[in-house]
Scaffold this active site. Structure first.
Site, PDB file in Angstrom:
ATOM      1  N   GLU A 165       1.704   0.226  -4.921  1.00 49.24           N
ATOM      2  CA  GLU A 165       1.284   1.532  -5.416  1.00 49.24           C
ATOM      3  C   GLU A 165       2.490   2.473  -5.433  1.00 49.24           C
ATOM      4  O   GLU A 165       2.939   2.914  -4.382  1.00 49.24           O
ATOM      5  CB  GLU A 165       0.194   2.115  -4.517  1.00 49.24           C
ATOM      6  CG  GLU A 165      -1.100   1.328  -4.517  1.00 49.24           C
ATOM      7  CD  GLU A 165      -2.141   1.930  -3.591  1.00 49.24           C
ATOM      8  OE1 GLU A 165      -3.256   2.210  -4.051  1.00 49.24           O
ATOM      9  OE2 GLU A 165      -1.825   2.130  -2.404  1.00 49.24           O
ATOM     10  N   ASP A 185       0.841  -1.187   0.000  1.00 47.66           N
ATOM     11  CA  ASP A 185       0.000   0.000   0.000  1.00 47.66           C
ATOM     12  C   ASP A 185       0.884   1.247   0.000  1.00 47.66           C
ATOM     13  O   ASP A 185       1.862   1.321   0.750  1.00 47.66           O
ATOM     14  CB  ASP A 185      -0.896  -0.023   1.240  1.00 47.66           C
ATOM     15  CG  ASP A 185      -1.826   1.160   1.322  1.00 47.66           C
ATOM     16  OD1 ASP A 185      -2.696   1.291   0.445  1.00 47.66           O
ATOM     17  OD2 ASP A 185      -1.683   1.963   2.262  1.00 47.66           O
TER      18      ASP A 185
END
Length: 965
Positions: free
Chosen positions: A589, A552
Site C-alpha cells: 500500500e 501494509d
C-alpha cells in the site's frame, strides 16, 4: 490553587509574563488531559497548567452547568521542570550536534545527564545530575547530512557538543537540555531524542538473536541504551522461576552470552535495565527477543529453537525450491487475498481440529482446497495470506476463546440487530481478528497452530506453504512493519520499546509516539529498524520458503528499506540458500499520508516514489473510478459500472452535464489503469487530446498514473478492507435492479481487473459473490460476518445488520437492502459467477498479450477506441495487437493470436460501436467464451465489413484474431 469548573466552562487565563504564554497553556491543557494518547478529549475531569514560579494568574470562567466539577492546579517549580522532561523536543543527531528549536538569545544552554534518572529542580537550580556541560549555539543551518536524515527538523538550531564526552556511556542516562536567560533563570527544558547519535555510534551488522553451533547457543541483543541486561532461561514455558539467570556482556551496544547445548528447546526472556522516557524512570523490563524464531503461547516467552533442525522439516522440505510453481515473469502473477481463518473455519469438509488453521490447507479433499485448485487450474498464481505472524488481540490458546451459538443466529431476520450485538459482546475474546496488530514479526501466529507452544506452529506453517505450492500456488505473506501493537516498559505485548526505548518507534516533535497508522508507528529511517525489517523478510524467505510479500501501509516505510530488502532477497540462490530469490515479488500500500507524507521523514515507499523499482503498489484510481466515490466518501456515490449517469440511484450526483463529465473522467482513469497505470503511456482523453498517463488528473490535480513498469501496478476493485465487491455493488446500484443484474456487474468489475495490464488482485470471494452483510470493516466481526462458503450454497448476505461500531451511520441505507429478499443471490447465481470468473482467468492466461512485460510493449500494442468527445458513455473498447506482417516493427510474442479486442460494456443496454480502425479483421469470439456457461456473452457480434461490434448489456466480450484463421 484550585477552581471548580464544568466541562462547558469557558476559561481565559491572564498572566503577568509574556502574552505568548497563554498559547503554551492551551497546548499543555490538551496534553495533560486524562485521555491524551488514544482518544479525543470530549470531557476532562482535571488538568494542570505549568507556570513559572512567582507568576500571578487570573482565571476568568463562565459555565452553563454547575455539575461535573473540574479542578485547576498550579504546580510547583520542580513538577514544572519534570513536566518539561515529559517532552523530548531536542534531537541528538550526531556525536557533535544537538538540534533544538529554541532561540537562546543572550542566554545559555546546558546539557544534563543522570544515570539514576534523578534530575530535579529547586530554588538552587537543577539537581540530581552526574554531568553538566555547556552547549554552544552554532550559526547557520544544520549540516546537510542531518537535514537529509531528519528533514522535519531542517529549521532547528544547531548546538555543538564537546568532543571529549563518553557518549556511549551517556546515552544510558536520563538526558536533558535546558535553556537559561541572561540572568540565569530557566526558560525551557526538554528531553532528547537519540536515534541519530545511536545510528552514528552503534549501527551494527553482526549476529542478533539466537545462534546454534555444535558447542552450544549464543544470544545477541542490540540495546545500546541499556545499563544492564540478563537472560532468564526457563525449562518449561509455564515455569514462573527461571532455571538460570545469566548476565550478558556488552560490546559497543550489543549484549551477548554463551549457553550450553542444553539450552536448546528451553524458553527465555531478557531482563533489561534501561531509562524509559515515557515514565522518566530507570525501568526493569522483561522482553522477548526481537529476533525470536519461536514462542510459547501468547508470546509469553521466546522459544530457543534451531530452524535448521530436521525435526522441524516436513518430508521434502529441503527440496521445495525445485517444486515451486512455474513463474516466467512477474507480469504473469495474479493474486488472491485470503484470511487463514476465513478459509476453513466454517468448512465441514475439513477435520474439526484443523478448521481455521494452517493445516486446513493440507486437506486435499476439502471444499476449500478443491476451490483453490479450480482457480489454479484456470491460471491463478499467488495466494496472499492476511497476517500470519504473532499478532495481538487473539489468544493463542483456543480453550480461552468465547463463541456464539450460531444456531441462535440462523433464524434471525436479515436486518436484525441481535447477531451483531452477540458477536460484538465477545469479539475481543473470540478466535477472530485480521491480525494487523503485530507483536513479533518473525514467528508464525500461535492461534492458527494445533499447539501454540514450542515447534508446532513452525512445522504446521511449513506444511501449509508446502501444500499450497504443491497445489500450484505461490504464497504471499501480508507483513505489517509500519507499526506495533504495544509500547511502553510494562505492556506484556511491548517488545522493541522495552529494549531501546524511543528508538524503534517514530516520534513527533514533542517526543510522543506517532500514531498515524493507528498506533505506535515504527521508524524505518533508523538503521537498526531498517535492518530488523530486512532481516525479518529474509527469515520468512529462507526459513519458510514463501514467495512474496505484501506491505501494509508501505508508504509509512522508507523507500530505501523496501528497495534494499528487494535487493537482498533477490540475491538469494537456490544452490546456496535453498530458495531462488529472483522469483519473490514485493508489493504494498503506497498511500502517502501522516507524518511521512511528501517525504516528511525521508523518501518513503509511496506510489510516486516507487517508479522504476519494480515494487508494486495498489492502484486505488481504477478501483474508485470503476465503483464510484471512494472508501471515505458517500457509499451511494456511483461509478463507471454501478450506474453513474446511465442508471442513477437516489444519491444526488449533480446535473446531467456534471455526471457526463464524471463518467468520462472515470473512463480516463480506468483506461490509464488498464494500461498498467504507466505514467508515460499515451492515450486519448475525453476531450480528444493525446495525453500521458501522468497528465490524466484526479479531482485534487494529483496524477492518476505513477508506474514506470507494468509490474509496479496492482489493479484491484476489492480487498479485505471496506465492503466486499458484491456488497458495494448492492449499495451503489439502484434499489430496483435485479440480483441477476448485480451479478453481471460483479463479473464486469472482475473482468476489468483480470484483463488489464499490470498485476490483477482479487479478494477471496469476489468470484462467489461473497457478502459480509454490508460490513465495511470486518477486522473484528468474527466468523459470522466473515464467513466464506465453498459449498456455494450461500454468499452470507443478510446475516444481520453489520456491527454497530463501524456501520451504524450506514444502517439506514443497509437495512432496506437486507430486508429485501430480491437482493439475496441463489446458489445458481454463485455457481454461475464462479464459472464466469474462471473463464476470465483462462482468457488472461490464453495469451501473453494480456501480460506484457514492458512499458514499451504496452505502448506499442495497447490502444483504446471509443474515445474523445463523441464517444459513447459507459463502454470501453481496448485492442491489443501483436506483431505481424502488417506491423513488422513490433515483435511477435503470441504464436496463436495476432489481435485481441476486449469490450467492456457497463451500460444497462446493448452497446453497438463501429470502428473503422478495426475493419476487415478476422475477429471471432474467444474460444473460452464460445464454451462459456454464460449464454448472454455468446450474443456478442463482430462485423468485419463495417468494423462494428455489438455487445449485450453489462457484458465483457473478448474477440480474437487467430494467426491461422
Amino acid at each position: 490553587m484550585a477552581l471548580t469548573l464544568t466541562p462547558t466552562s469557558s476559561v481565559h487565563l491572564l498572566s503577568s509574563i509574556s502574552v505568548a504564554r497563554p498559547r503554551i497553556f492551551a497546548a499543555d491543557f490538551n496534553l495533560r488531559s486524562r485521555w491524551r494518547r488514544r482518544r479525543p478529549v470530549t470531557s476532562i475531569s482535571n488538568f494542570r497548567l505549568r507556570l513559572p514560579s512567582k507568576t500571578s494568574l487570573h482565571c476568568l470562567c463562565s459555565s452553563s452547568s454547575a455539575s461535573s466539577p473540574m479542578s485547576l492546579e498550579v504546580s510547583s517549580p520542580n513538577s514544572q521542570f519534570l513536566d518539561c522532561l515529559i517532552y523530548s523536543r531536542a534531537y541528538w543527531v550526531t556525536q557533535g550536534v544537538i538540534a533544538w528549536n529554541v532561540d537562546v538569545g543572550e542566554g545559555s544552554c546546558y546539557f544534563y545527564a543522570s544515570k539514576s534518572a534523578g534530575l530535579s529542580f529547586s530554588e538552587d537550580g537543577i539537581d540530581g545530575y552526574d554531568l553538566r556541560i555547556k552547549l554552544e549555539a552554532e550559526s547557520g543551518s544544520l549540516p546537510a547530512d542531518v537535514i537529509e536524515k531528519f528533514p522535519h527538523i531542517r529549521n532547528y538550531k544547531s548546538f555543538k557538543v564537546p568532543k571529549d564526552l563518553d557518549i556511549r556511556d551517556l546515552v544510558k542516562s536520563q538526558l536533558a537540555v535546558v535553556c537559561f536567560d541572561a540572568e540565569g533563570r530557566l526558560i525551557q527544558g526538554t528531553g532528547l531524542q537519540l536515534p541519530g547519535v545511536l545510528d552514528e555510534l552503534f549501527s551494527y551488522d553482526g549476529p542478533l538473536g539466537a545462534h546454534f553451533t555444535p558447542e552450544g547457543v549464543s544470544l545477541h541483543l542490540w540495546a545500546p541504551t541499556a545499563q544492564a541486561v540478563s537472560v532468564c532461561i526457563y525449562k518449561n514455558p509455564l515455569d514462573k522461576s527461571p532455571m538460570e539467570i545469566c548476565p550478558l556482556k556488552e560490546a559497543n551496544g550489543v549484549w551477548s552470552t554463551e549457553g550450553a547445548c542444553s539450552w536448546g528447546g528451553c524458553y527465555y526472556v531478557y531482563k533489561v535495565s534501561v531509562y524509559h522516557p515515557s515514565t522518566m524512570k530507570l525501568e526493569t523490563c522483561y522482553a522477548n527477543d526481537p529476533y525470536a524464531r519461536g514462542l510459547s503461547a501468547d508470546g509469553r516467552k521466546t522459544f530457543l529453537v534451531n530452524l535448521d533442525s530436521d525435526d522441524l522439516k516436513p518430508e521434502g522440505w529441503d527440496n521445495l525450491a525445485d517444486k515451486k510453481p512455474c513463474l516466467r515473469s512477474f507480469s504473469d502473477i495474479s493474486i488472491y487475498e485470503l484470511h487463514v481463518r476465513d478459509f476453513s473455519a466454517n468448512d465441514e469438509t475439513v477435520e474439526p481440529e484443523n478448521r481455521g488453521g494452517y493445516l486446513a490447507f493440507t486437506s486435499k479433499d476439502s471444499a476449500g482446497v478443491k476451490h483453490l485448485q479450480k482457480l489454479v487450474d484456470a491460471g491463478l498464481t499467488h495466494l496472499h495470506l492476511l497476517p500470519t505472524f504473532q499478532f495481538g488481540d487473539v489468544d493463542d490458546e483456543k480453550e480461552n476463546w468465547k463463541s456464539v451459538d450460531t444456531s441462535l443466529l440462523e433464524g434471525l431476520r436479515p436486518d436484525s440487530t441481535e447477531a451483531q450485538a452477540r458477536i460484538t459482546e465477545i469479539q475481543n475474546d473470540d478466535g477472530y481478528n485480521w491480525g494487523y496488530n503485530p507483536v513479533l514479526w518473525g514467528v508464525p501466529k500461535g492461534s492458527y497452530a494445533s499447539d501454540p507452544t514450542g515447534p508446532c506452529r513452525i512445522i504446521e506453517f511449513r506444511k501449509m506453504v508446502q501444500a499450497l505450492n504443491c497445489t500450484g500456488l505461490n504464497v504471499v505473506l501480508d507483513v505489517v512493519y509500519n507499526h506495533l501493537h504495544a509500547s511502553g516498559p510494562h505492556d506484556k505485548e511491548s517488545v522493541l520499546d522495552k529494549i531501546v526505548p524511543g528508538y524503534y518507534l517514530r516520534r513527533n516533535s514533542d517526543g510522543f509516539i506517532e500514531n498515524s497508522t493507528c498506533v505506535n508507528n515504527t521508524a524505518s529511517e533508523h538503521y537498526m529498524v531498517d535492518r530488523l525489517i530486512r532481516d525479518d523478510l529474509l527469515n520468512w524467505v529462507v526459513n519458510y520458503k514463501v514467495d512474496g510479500f505484501r506491505f501494509d501501509l508501505m508508504g509509512h516505510i522508507m523507500k530505501a528499506t523496501i528497495v534494499n530488502a528487494k535487493s537482498a532477497i533477490g540475491s538469494l540462490r537456490k544452490e546456496t540458500d535453498g530458495v531462488d530469490g529472483s522469483r519473490i515479488y514485493l508489493y504494498g500500500e503506497g498511500w502517502n499520508f501522516g507524518e511521512v507524507a511528501e517525504n516528511g521523514r525521508g523518501i518513503n515507499a509511496s506510489q510516486f516514489n516507487l517508479g522504476g523499482t519494480g515494487i508494486g503498489s495498489f492502484n486505488d484510481r481504477i478501483r474508485d473510478a470503476t465503483l464510484g466515490g471512494s472508501p471515505f466518501g458517500h457509499p451511494l456515490q456511483q461509478g463507471f459500472i454501478t450506474g453513474l449517469l446511465l442508471q442513477p440511484n437516489a444519491h444526488d450526483h449533480g446535473s446531467e452535464a456534471t455526471q457526463e463529465l464524471m463518467l468520462s473522467t472515470a473512463k480516463n482513469h480506468i483506461q490509464t489503469g488498464m494500461a498498467a497505470n504507466l505514467k508515460d503511456y499515451m492515450l486519448t482523453n475525453h476531450e480528444g487530446k493525446e495525453v500521458k498517463g501522468s497528465e490524466v488528473l484526479m479531482h485534487d490535480a494529483t496524477p492518476v498514473a505513477y508506474a514506470s513498469l507494468p509490474t509496479e501496478t496492482i489493479n484491484y476493485v476489492s480487498a479485505h478492507d471496506n465492503e466486499t465487491l458484491f456488497d458495494i455493488i448492492s449499495l451503489k446500484t439502484p434499489m430496483e435492479i435485479s440480483v441477476d443484474e448485480r451479478c453481471r456487474i460483479n463479473h464486469l468489475a472482475s473482468s476489468m481487473i483480470a484483463l488489464s495490464q499490470g498485476i490483477p488482485f482479487f479478494h477471496a470471494g469476489d468470484e462467489i459473490l461473497r457478502s459480509k452483510s454490508l460490513d465495511r470493516d470486518s477486522y473484528n466481526s468474527g466468523d459470522w460476518f466473515n464467513r466464506l462458503d465453498f459449498s456455494y450454497s450461500s454468499n452470507n448476505w443478510g446475516v444481520g445488520l453489520p456491527p454497530k461500531g463501524k456501520n451504524e451511520h450506514n444502517w439506514p441505507l443497509i437495512k432496506p437492502r437486507l430486508q429485501d429478499p430480491s437482493f439475496k443471490p441463489k446458489s445458481s447465481h454463485i455457481v454461475a459467477t464462479l464459472h464466469n470468473f474462471l473463464d476470465l482467468l483462462r482468457i488472461r492466461y490464453s495469451s501473453p498479450l494480456f501480460r506484457l512485460d514492458t512499458a514499451r510493449a504496452i505502448q506499442e500494442r495497447v490502444r483504446f477506441h471509443n474515445t474523445g468527445p463523441s464517444s459513447i458513455p459507459g463502454a470501453i473498447v481496448m485492442s491489443i495487437e501483436d506483431g505481424h506482417r502488417g506491423i513488422p516493427s513490433v515483435s511477435q510474442i503470441d504464436p496463436i493470436y495476432s489481435l485481441i479486442v476486449v469490450i467492456f460494456n457497463a451500460r444497462p443496454s446493448e452497446f453497438s460501436y463501429p470502428s473503422p480502425a478495426l475493419k476487415d479483421r478476422k475477429l471471432e469470439l474467444h474460444p473460452v467464451q464460445v464454451m462459456s456457461a454464460d449464454e448472454i456473452v455468446k450474443k456478442s457480434v463482430y462485423d468485419s465489413f463495417s468494423g462494428g461490434f455489438t455487445v449485450p448489456a453489462r457484458t465483457t466480450t473478448v474477440f480474437v484474431e487467430s494467426r491461422n484463421g
